[in-house]
Design an enzyme around this catalytic site. Structure first.
Site, PDB file in Angstrom:
ATOM      1  N   HIS B 118       3.041   7.717  -8.443  1.00 47.31           N
ATOM      2  CA  HIS B 118       2.319   6.629  -9.033  1.00 47.31           C
ATOM      3  C   HIS B 118       0.991   7.033  -9.095  1.00 47.31           C
ATOM      4  CE1 HIS B 118       2.245   6.203  -4.648  1.00 47.31           C
ATOM      5  NE2 HIS B 118       1.017   5.566  -4.797  1.00 47.31           N
ATOM      6  N   HIS B 120      -2.813   5.015  -9.596  1.00 44.44           N
ATOM      7  CA  HIS B 120      -3.736   4.048  -9.377  1.00 44.44           C
ATOM      8  C   HIS B 120      -4.669   3.920 -10.747  1.00 44.44           C
ATOM      9  CE1 HIS B 120      -2.744   3.500  -5.366  1.00 44.44           C
ATOM     10  NE2 HIS B 120      -2.490   4.606  -5.103  1.00 44.44           N
TER      11      HIS B 120
END
Lengths: 213, 213
Positions: B118, B120
């Site tokens: 992922h 941010h």
């Protein structure tokens, strides 16, 4: 220069930041400054950071000139960032790092110093303290304040128009299944395309090599 | 599930990290946990971080399951990360942030907590101190130690085989000019392709809508 992607001087900047075509990365991309190059593609170069935070600190830099990630067309982001996994692997393996942070600072407030988009790849070992984050919220986001900020973000996304036509349909419907098949075909298409491309480049190279000595 | 990209359970991990198909992001991708969704494509979802560092803290998450960026195929990285610019823009505009950090932590030593790749997107204001880096080297990298680590990284890249066939030829040669033209044609091709795709999706949607009520 005859190479349209070399130092493509672009002053779009949604954040109001002008592209600086005299920045150190712009000059490295144009070959006007030396660098320790790791690899190069049509769209990007990977180099060692000249002032590394740690041994093996590398940078992935688009050849096209945009001040921040906010200014990058999606195709440029895709062409450049597809190189991240192999750079991450190579840096980790070469340095023996236990992990890496991949970081792009956009805007002076975020620590950006060179206004030509770039991604840091920072090798990490447990406890080295190289990159530190403020603590996350102690409590989970409550739905009222979540929806408020989410709505604001969605509005901006909507007003910018669809960047991607592939918002997924409801799962399990014939349309969903058709689009799943379509996605697989596209993946296959890309795979074939890249390998045919590689072959064409090789053939053309060989041909020109013979013609021009 | 009939959707091949949903929770694609993959245990490849060059860093020796196993993919955790029960992680919170794996469950969000499969629709087994709620989230505050910002947008969704065939390849990725963008959501609000449930424990935000700051208001507007967002996440871009591939639907395909890989523990770290090191494990991602380049096509997955491209398909997902092409969405970064519009997410960055929308988050900046909606929050009024002066900048954003885009950060992917890979490996526990780098601060990774959820072992599903992922990115941010962290809104920043001057002086907020949300993301802090160790100081860069005071002195420029000397060429001996630079070459040592660069050689090690290049060796890993070479032993992994070419990820991209498009290492650029010498500037100014006919081959370089031909390839520049080719790159422009590819860009155009992609542009047309995406818009035709959008049209096909719309037509099929309308058609199915009529057929199935």
């Amino acid at each position: 220069s005859s190479r349209p992607w070399r130092g493509w001087r672009c002053t779009m900047a949604s954040g109001g930041i002008r592209y600086d075509s005299d920045s150190v990365f712009a000059k490295i991309v144009r070959g006007e400054l030396p660098c320790v190059k790791l690899f190069e593609t049509l769209h990007a170069i990977a180099i060692l950071d000249a002032f590394p935070m740690v041994k093996g600190h590398a940078l992935l830099i688009p050849k096209a000139g945009f001040p921040t990630l906010a200014d990058c067309p999606p195709a440029v982001a895709a062409d450049v960032l597809r190189e991240l996994p192999r750079l991450v692997r190579a840096v980790m393996e070469a340095t023996g790092a236990e992990g890496v942070n991949v970081v792009s600072n956009n805007g002076a407030a975020a620590g950006q110093e060179v206004f030509h988009v770039h991604f840091h790849v920072i090798p990490r070992s447990a406890g080295d303290g190289l990159v530190r984050f403020a603590p996350s919220a102690a409590q989970m986001l409550d739905s009222a304040s979540a929806e408020e900020v989410a709505m604001a973000i969605r509005e901006r996304l909507a007003s910018a128009g669809p960047d991607d036509a592939s918002a997924p349909p409801v799962a399990g419907t014939p349309l969903a299944m058709l689009l799943d098949a379509h996605a697989l075909v596209l993946r296959l298409h890309e795979f074939v395309h890249r390998h045919v491309d590689a072959l064409v480049v090789r053939v053309v190279r060989a041909l020109f090599g013979r013609l021009l000595g």
